[in-house]
Design an enzyme around this catalytic site. Sequence first.
Site, PDB file in Angstrom:
ATOM      1  NE  ARG A 222      34.723  51.065  52.035  1.00  0.00           N
ATOM      2  CZ  ARG A 222      35.510  51.676  51.167  1.00  0.00           C
ATOM      3  NH1 ARG A 222      35.331  51.519  49.865  1.00  0.00           N
ATOM      4  NH2 ARG A 222      36.485  52.436  51.590  1.00  0.00           N
TER       5      ARG A 222
ATOM      6  CE1 TYR B 245      10.084  43.895  55.651  1.00  0.00           C
ATOM      7  CE2 TYR B 245      11.792  45.005  54.383  1.00  0.00           C
ATOM      8  CZ  TYR B 245      11.293  44.555  55.593  1.00  0.00           C
ATOM      9  OH  TYR B 245      12.007  44.761  56.738  1.00  0.00           O
TER      10      TYR B 245
ATOM     11  CG  ASP C 277      12.208  41.654  46.890  1.00  0.00           C
ATOM     12  OD1 ASP C 277      12.597  40.472  47.001  1.00  0.00           O
ATOM     13  OD2 ASP C 277      12.081  42.414  47.869  1.00  0.00           O
TER      14      ASP C 277
ATOM     15  CE  LYS D  76      13.052  38.394  55.367  1.00  0.00           C
ATOM     16  NZ  LYS D  76      13.939  39.514  55.027  1.00  0.00           N
TER      17      LYS D  76
END
Length: 385
Positions: free
Chosen positions: A52, A104, A176, A201
Site C-alpha cells: 500500500r 464534474y 482538475d 479518461k
Amino acid sequence: MHHDNKGFGTRCIHAGQQPDPTTGAIMTPVYQTSTYVQKSPGVVIEDYDYARSANPTRKALEANLASLEGGRHGIMFASGLASLAGCIHLLSSGDHVLLCDDVYGGTYRSLDKVFKQFGITYTRVDMLDLDATEAAFTPKTKLVWIETPTNPLLKVVDIAAVARIGKARGAIVCVDNTFATPVLQNPLSLGADIVSHSCTKYIGGHSDVIGGVLITNSDELGERLHYIQNAVGAISAPWDCFLLLRSTKTLHVRVQRHCENAAKIADFLAQQSQIERVIYPGRTDHPQHEIAKKQMRGGYGGMITATLKGGLPAARNFLERVQLFSLAESLGGVESLIEHPAIMTHASIDKPLREALGISDGLVRFSVGIEDVDDLIADIAEALG
C-alpha cells in the site's frame, strides 16, 4: 535515467521507466505483491516494506505522469474522486473550499454530501468572473478547486489569474486537468500548486481502467499527499498502473487526433439547423476562446457540448439514433461516446442548480474519439435526420 529535458512525446514513452534490472524486460513489470521480504527487521530495499505504501509499478507511473505535467511528485489513487478526496484530506474541519461552479457532478457530490459532514464547507463561484471569485474568499478558504475546460459546459477558466488570487490569500490552488490532458495544458506552469486527473479518461484512453493522480512541484505538499495516500489507502492497483503506463505511451498521438476530429465535428454541428448552440473552446465564437488560446497548446480537446432545438424529446431521439457514438457515461476513450448530462453524469446536481448553470434538457455532450472523422460526421447527420 532522467528525461525531463526531452520532448513531450519522448517523455510519454520513457519518463519514470527503465528496463527491469533483473531481466532487462523493456516494460515495467506488474509487481503483483502485497509485501516485501526484509533482510533484517526494518532493513528494507529502497522504501519497499508494504505494497500500500509503495509498489514499483505504481512508482514508475507516478514518475511518468509527474514528468508529463512538469511536476516533481506524482501520487496515484484508485479513481479521480479518490484523488479529490486526497486533496480534501489536506484540510481540517472548519476549512472552506472555493469551487468552480461548473464541475464534474461527482466532485460536487463529494463536497456537498460527504465532506460537509466533517465540517468542511464550500462555495461555488463562477470563476470566469474574477471579482466574484475574489469576493467569495473567506478567512477560512484553504483550497481553490478549478476545473478547465469545465464539465459539461466547457467554460475556460484563466488558471494564471485565479491562481494569483488564490496564492495572495494563502490558499492551495488545485486544477482538475482531466479534459485538457497534460498534452494541451500544464497548470503547474501557470501557478497551480496541484494538478488532478481522472486517469480513467484520456490518460487511460481505452475505457478499461479507473484511476486518479495528483501532481505537485512542492516537496512539502508531495510529502503530505504521499502520507495521505498511504494513511487513507485509496491506492491504484499494480495491474491498473501497468495499463495506464501502456496508455501514456500513445497519449500525445491520441490527443492530437481527438482534437483534430472534435474541431471538424464542432464546425459541422454549428452548420446544422437542428442545433441551437455549439460549445467548443477551439471555435472563435466560444466566449473564452482567447483564454483557451493563451493557456492551451496544440489543440482544444476532444469534448464538444451542443444544445438541440426541441429540448428533451429532440435530445432523446438523437441519442437513441446515433450508432457509432455509444450512449455512455465517461469520456476520453478511443471510441466516441455521447451522453445527456442532465439525466446521466450530472444527475447528482439538483435540477434548479443544473438549469441555472445552463445544463438544459436539450444539452448533449460529445466525447469525440479517434475514428475516421467522416464516419462520425455521417453518423451525426443520420441521427439528426
